[in-house]
Design a protein around this motif. Structure first.
Motif, PDB file in Angstrom:
ATOM      1  N   TYR A   1     -30.867 -11.751 -21.730  1.00  0.00           N
ATOM      2  CA  TYR A   1     -31.825 -12.226 -20.718  1.00  0.00           C
ATOM      3  C   TYR A   1     -31.482 -13.650 -20.305  1.00  0.00           C
ATOM      4  N   ALA A   2     -31.273 -14.529 -21.266  1.00  0.00           N
ATOM      5  CA  ALA A   2     -31.065 -15.943 -20.976  1.00  0.00           C
ATOM      6  C   ALA A   2     -29.761 -16.193 -20.224  1.00  0.00           C
ATOM      7  N   HIS A   3     -28.693 -15.498 -20.610  1.00  0.00           N
ATOM      8  CA  HIS A   3     -27.387 -15.798 -20.042  1.00  0.00           C
ATOM      9  C   HIS A   3     -26.978 -14.872 -18.892  1.00  0.00           C
ATOM     10  N   ASP A   4     -27.528 -13.679 -18.824  1.00  0.00           N
ATOM     11  CA  ASP A   4     -27.115 -12.717 -17.810  1.00  0.00           C
ATOM     12  C   ASP A   4     -28.201 -12.426 -16.768  1.00  0.00           C
ATOM     13  N   VAL A   5     -29.407 -12.144 -17.231  1.00  0.00           N
ATOM     14  CA  VAL A   5     -30.464 -11.671 -16.337  1.00  0.00           C
ATOM     15  C   VAL A   5     -31.133 -12.815 -15.572  1.00  0.00           C
ATOM     16  N   ALA A   6     -31.618 -13.822 -16.277  1.00  0.00           N
ATOM     17  CA  ALA A   6     -32.352 -14.914 -15.627  1.00  0.00           C
ATOM     18  C   ALA A   6     -31.535 -15.603 -14.530  1.00  0.00           C
ATOM     19  N   PRO A   7     -30.228 -15.871 -14.729  1.00  0.00           N
ATOM     20  CA  PRO A   7     -29.459 -16.500 -13.655  1.00  0.00           C
ATOM     21  C   PRO A   7     -29.391 -15.639 -12.386  1.00  0.00           C
ATOM     22  N   ILE A   8     -29.320 -14.311 -12.549  1.00  0.00           N
ATOM     23  CA  ILE A   8     -29.310 -13.427 -11.373  1.00  0.00           C
ATOM     24  C   ILE A   8     -30.633 -13.545 -10.616  1.00  0.00           C
ATOM     25  N   LEU A   9     -31.723 -13.529 -11.355  1.00  0.00           N
ATOM     26  CA  LEU A   9     -33.041 -13.626 -10.724  1.00  0.00           C
ATOM     27  C   LEU A   9     -33.221 -14.978 -10.041  1.00  0.00           C
ATOM     28  N   GLU A  10     -32.782 -16.032 -10.703  1.00  0.00           N
ATOM     29  CA  GLU A  10     -32.949 -17.368 -10.138  1.00  0.00           C
ATOM     30  C   GLU A  10     -32.139 -17.526  -8.857  1.00  0.00           C
ATOM     31  N   LYS A  11     -30.971 -16.935  -8.806  1.00  0.00           N
ATOM     32  CA  LYS A  11     -30.106 -17.058  -7.634  1.00  0.00           C
ATOM     33  C   LYS A  11     -30.595 -16.202  -6.471  1.00  0.00           C
ATOM     34  N   ASN A  12     -31.094 -15.004  -6.757  1.00  0.00           N
ATOM     35  CA  ASN A  12     -31.343 -14.031  -5.699  1.00  0.00           C
ATOM     36  C   ASN A  12     -32.808 -13.728  -5.411  1.00  0.00           C
ATOM     37  N   CYS A  13     -33.706 -14.035  -6.331  1.00  0.00           N
ATOM     38  CA  CYS A  13     -35.078 -13.545  -6.219  1.00  0.00           C
ATOM     39  C   CYS A  13     -36.144 -14.634  -6.214  1.00  0.00           C
ATOM     40  N   VAL A  14     -35.906 -15.705  -6.951  1.00  0.00           N
ATOM     41  CA  VAL A  14     -36.954 -16.705  -7.177  1.00  0.00           C
ATOM     42  C   VAL A  14     -37.359 -17.425  -5.891  1.00  0.00           C
ATOM     43  N   SER A  15     -36.470 -17.543  -4.912  1.00  0.00           N
ATOM     44  CA  SER A  15     -36.836 -18.252  -3.679  1.00  0.00           C
ATOM     45  C   SER A  15     -38.040 -17.615  -2.998  1.00  0.00           C
ATOM     46  N   CYS A  16     -38.201 -16.303  -3.150  1.00  0.00           N
ATOM     47  CA  CYS A  16     -39.392 -15.618  -2.622  1.00  0.00           C
ATOM     48  C   CYS A  16     -40.445 -15.438  -3.711  1.00  0.00           C
ATOM     49  N   HIS A  17     -40.002 -15.178  -4.936  1.00  0.00           N
ATOM     50  CA  HIS A  17     -40.921 -14.947  -6.055  1.00  0.00           C
ATOM     51  C   HIS A  17     -41.164 -16.253  -6.806  1.00  0.00           C
ATOM     52  N   GLN A  18     -41.836 -17.176  -6.126  1.00  0.00           N
ATOM     53  CA  GLN A  18     -42.243 -18.436  -6.741  1.00  0.00           C
ATOM     54  C   GLN A  18     -43.575 -18.856  -6.142  1.00  0.00           C
ATOM     55  N   LYS A  19     -44.209 -19.795  -6.759  1.00  0.00           N
ATOM     56  CA  LYS A  19     -45.517 -20.252  -6.309  1.00  0.00           C
ATOM     57  C   LYS A  19     -45.442 -20.750  -4.869  1.00  0.00           C
ATOM     58  N   GLY A  20     -46.359 -20.245  -4.044  1.00  0.00           N
ATOM     59  CA  GLY A  20     -46.429 -20.671  -2.661  1.00  0.00           C
ATOM     60  C   GLY A  20     -45.511 -19.923  -1.725  1.00  0.00           C
ATOM     61  N   SER A  21     -44.739 -18.954  -2.226  1.00  0.00           N
ATOM     62  CA  SER A  21     -43.829 -18.200  -1.368  1.00  0.00           C
ATOM     63  C   SER A  21     -44.386 -16.802  -1.123  1.00  0.00           C
ATOM     64  N   ILE A  22     -43.599 -15.931  -0.518  1.00  0.00           N
ATOM     65  CA  ILE A  22     -44.123 -14.659  -0.023  1.00  0.00           C
ATOM     66  C   ILE A  22     -44.111 -13.544  -1.061  1.00  0.00           C
ATOM     67  N   GLY A  23     -43.426 -13.731  -2.186  1.00  0.00           N
ATOM     68  CA  GLY A  23     -43.394 -12.698  -3.216  1.00  0.00           C
ATOM     69  C   GLY A  23     -44.768 -12.479  -3.825  1.00  0.00           C
ATOM     70  N   PRO A  24     -45.097 -11.234  -4.214  1.00  0.00           N
ATOM     71  CA  PRO A  24     -46.432 -10.953  -4.758  1.00  0.00           C
ATOM     72  C   PRO A  24     -46.655 -11.501  -6.162  1.00  0.00           C
ATOM     73  N   PHE A  25     -45.592 -11.896  -6.844  1.00  0.00           N
ATOM     74  CA  PHE A  25     -45.727 -12.528  -8.157  1.00  0.00           C
ATOM     75  C   PHE A  25     -44.594 -13.527  -8.331  1.00  0.00           C
ATOM     76  N   ALA A  26     -44.802 -14.477  -9.197  1.00  0.00           N
ATOM     77  CA  ALA A  26     -43.809 -15.525  -9.431  1.00  0.00           C
ATOM     78  C   ALA A  26     -42.969 -15.188 -10.654  1.00  0.00           C
ATOM     79  N   MET A  27     -41.659 -15.239 -10.511  1.00  0.00           N
ATOM     80  CA  MET A  27     -40.752 -15.043 -11.640  1.00  0.00           C
ATOM     81  C   MET A  27     -40.564 -16.388 -12.337  1.00  0.00           C
ATOM     82  N   ASP A  28     -41.585 -16.817 -13.059  1.00  0.00           N
ATOM     83  CA  ASP A  28     -41.528 -18.147 -13.654  1.00  0.00           C
ATOM     84  C   ASP A  28     -41.374 -18.136 -15.161  1.00  0.00           C
TER      85      ASP A  28
END
Length: 651
Positions: free
Chosen positions: A179-206
């Protein structure tokens, strides 16, 4: 075994989502791999099976999970072997893995009422090397289908198949995923820009706990290609803003979730720092235009609103980028703009008077950023006209949207001029209960140009879209393919390198519509659907951004008017032969022309050529102007020119 939902694209670039076939009586998947003699020898048996259950609402498809087979190679193999059904490209092997595929010629019979595999095995007892010469004694797949359609249990639900082995490396040697070395970096690069506080994603990947809780949903939206929301097929063209996950990242995420989404060792990268969306994704704008507030009722139909805002500029500026910040995303279908040389005396910013676009928004769209050293000129004074489409959603709200503009500095004036136009067809007619109705339109370029981007737009019944170029010598090239158009995520697709459009070329757009009950968004599959402003009506609209090859910001050309005058011809000439036959006339546009067809057909050859149509448009001047000013549903479509002083749009 229960089959989870998936969306795969076939070798002919058609999209197929499993759960949209819920109204079928049965679904049959047959595994295939190029070069396998067993698959090839079974082709007649597959065709025989299809014929036996023709008209019984059974869907037949093949599944290619072979890593070495390209789309073009599968096309050739299907033609040579005689496969008469779509071949789904399981390039990431996720569907084959989840089904437990091992070999070719495995038949899966699926019950769409429960999504259970009621039969898994060979099509019959000839499935073996040299089996084509044997006499059939047991038709296993046919027996299973017969039982399923009769509501009876299948007697032999699982049998060993003898097809060619298919290599599934991830199954043979599963890798430990961190998770720490493989999964989280993928999410941070591709998903978090929408899935963060104040953005359009329905939940935040925080943090890990949030990702773990939504892991099953993440797996589903990846398998159905709903996320990330970038619908361009990765095998067609290259795009500077490509948001598709790589094959490696897709498999990493799905395999990790299928392993139970383990936390593992190491710090949590998503929790290490706060992720909060910026108010303006491109930074503070140089100019903010406030869209006049509008209160959207809870129910009913809202006609297009056409207000304007005064242009506060006292000197002209070259626009580098724009962002439309929509306040009520559930209610705003689109916001479009166009420069007005004069403030409308009647208070209405009618599109027929629009000049250059200063930006736009449609559902899911992002900021518009001009290519390097390319810009659009916004003159001083006047006004900016707006076209706003609001859709009630059960709650009365007031929208206060804003438009942020970013300008080139005086000392960095762009050398090149950005233009906008649209390939449109408002003659479309969608028959009721048709799951794959196809329409076509084109725009012909009389001068050399470079194409920067395309923005396909349809409504709820839009299923797929593409864009081709036909060169003057007749050769064609596919530039953009959306095997599954998604109304909820509309955007510009920006080419990594501008596409050269030589004089005499045609840009040809296709849309496929699903006006059947298979479409969960379809308001009424029993209705004949034509062009209309509201979302339950339909549109055919591909906005394009381009520049003329021989134009600079110091040397302007006036080619847009002639380009856009060809729109009506391009929307009616469905067989693209340079003539309009009476049989090609449909919709309101066609009905109007049909009344005068014999009068317009000067040479009485039974068709209308470009010269005859040009003369007809002069004769029907008022009608032509109304069609040329068709309301635009896609950002950037309003401007025919980005030149200084441009005061009238080419639409």
């Amino acid at each position: 075994m229960t089959v989870d939902n998936f969306m795969l694209v076939d070798a002919d670039l058609g999209g197929h989502e499993l759960y949209r076939m819920a109204d079928k009586s049965a679904i049959v998947l047959i595994t295939q791999m190029n070069g396998c003699p067993i698959s090839r020898s079974q082709a007649p048996a597959y065709k025989e099976l299809q014929q036996q259950f023709a008209g019984k609402n059974v869907e037949f498809m093949m599944l290619n999970s072979s890593l070495q087979d390209s789309r073009e190679a599968v096309q050739a193999e299907a033609k040579e072997a005689g496969y008469d059904m779509p071949v789904l490209m399981d390039s990431n092997q996720l569907v084959g893995e989840s089904l437990g595929v091992q070999r070719t010629a495995e038949v899966f019979v699926i019950n769409p009422k429960t999504w259970q595999v009621v039969y898994h095995g060979p099509v019959d007892d000839r499935s073996d090397y040299g089996g084509g010469q044997k006499k059939v004694e047991h038709r296993f797949a046919a027996d299973a289908l017969t039982a399923l359609l009769a509501g009876q249990p299948v007697q032999q639900a699982s049998l060993q198949s003898k097809g060619c082995l298919i290599d599934f490396p991830a199954k043979a040697k599963p890798q430990k995923i961190s998770y720490a070395h493989d999964v989280a970096p993928i999410l941070e690069k591709n998903c978090v820009s929408c899935h963060q506080k104040g953005s359009i994603g329905p939940f935040a990947m925080d943090n890990y706990a949030m990702v773990k809780g939504f892991a099953p949903m993440i797996r589903e939206v990846i398998r159905t290609d709903r996320m990330p929301p970038y619908n361009a097929d990765p095998h067609v063209g290259k795009f500077s803003d490509d948001k598709n996950l790589s094959a490696k990242d897709i498999k990493t995420l799905v395999h990790w979730i299928e392993e139970g989404a383990p936390r593992g060792d190491g710090p949590d990268p998503l929790a290490a720092k706060p992720h909060v969306a910026q108010e303006w994704p491109l930074g503070k704008p140089d100019l903010i235009l406030n869209v006049p507030a509008y209160t959207i009722p809870a129910t009913g139909v809202v006609d297009y609103q056409r207000p304007y805002v005064l242009n506060p500029l006292t000197e002209g500026k070259w626009i580098k980028a724009s962002t439309v910040k929509v306040e009520q995303r559930q209610a705003v279908h689109h916001l479009l703009t166009g420069y007005l040389k004069e403030v409308p005396a009647d208070g209405k910013a009618n599109e027929s008077r629009w000049g250059v676009s200063v930006g736009g928004y449609a559902v899911g769209a992002e900021s518009e950023v001009s290519p390097t050293n390319v810009g659009t000129y916004l003159p001083p004074g006047g006004a900016v006209g707006l076209q706003a489409h609001y859709t009630p959603f059960g709650k009365e709200v007031t929208d206060h949207s804003q438009i942020g503009l970013y300008f080139y500095k005086p000392n960095e004036k762009p050398k090149l001029v950005l233009h906008n136009s649209v390939i449109v067809d408002n003659s479309i007619v969608l028959p009721p209960n048709d799951p794959r109705h196809k329409e076509v339109a084109y725009l012909e370029f009389a001068h050399d140009a470079l194409l920067y981007s395309a923005f396909p737009h349809a409504h709820y019944r839009g299923y797929a879209a593409d864009l081709w170029i036909r060169y003057p010598d007749g050769k064609e090239k596919l530039l953009l393919s959306l095997p599954r158009y998604d109304f909820n995520w509309q955007r510009d697709y920006n080419f990594a390198e501008p596409i050269k459009v030589p004089a005499g070329s045609k840009l040809i757009a296709h849309f496929i519509y699903d006006n059947s009950k298979e479409n969960p968004a379809n308001p009424d599959p029993n209705k004949t659907v034509v062009w209309g402003d509201q979302s339950w009506e339909e549109m055919f609209y591909t906005a394009i951004r381009y520049r003329w090859a021989d134009e600079t910001s110091d040397r302007f050309v006036n080619y847009d008017e002639a380009l856009n005058q060809g729109r009506i011809f391009g929307m009616l000439d469905d067989n693209i032969d340079g003539k309009i036959q009476r049989t090609e006339l449909k919709g309101q546009v066609g009905d109007n022309l049909a009344k005068y067809f014999d009068l317009i057909d000067k040479d009485h050859d039974g068709s209308l050529d470009k010269a005859e149509m040009a003369e007809a448009m002069k004769m029907m001047g008022g009608f032509r102007r109304r069609q040329a000013a068709t309301p635009a549903p896609a950002p950037g479509a309003g401007a025919g020119s980005g030149q200084p002083g441009a005061g009238k749009g080419g639409r």
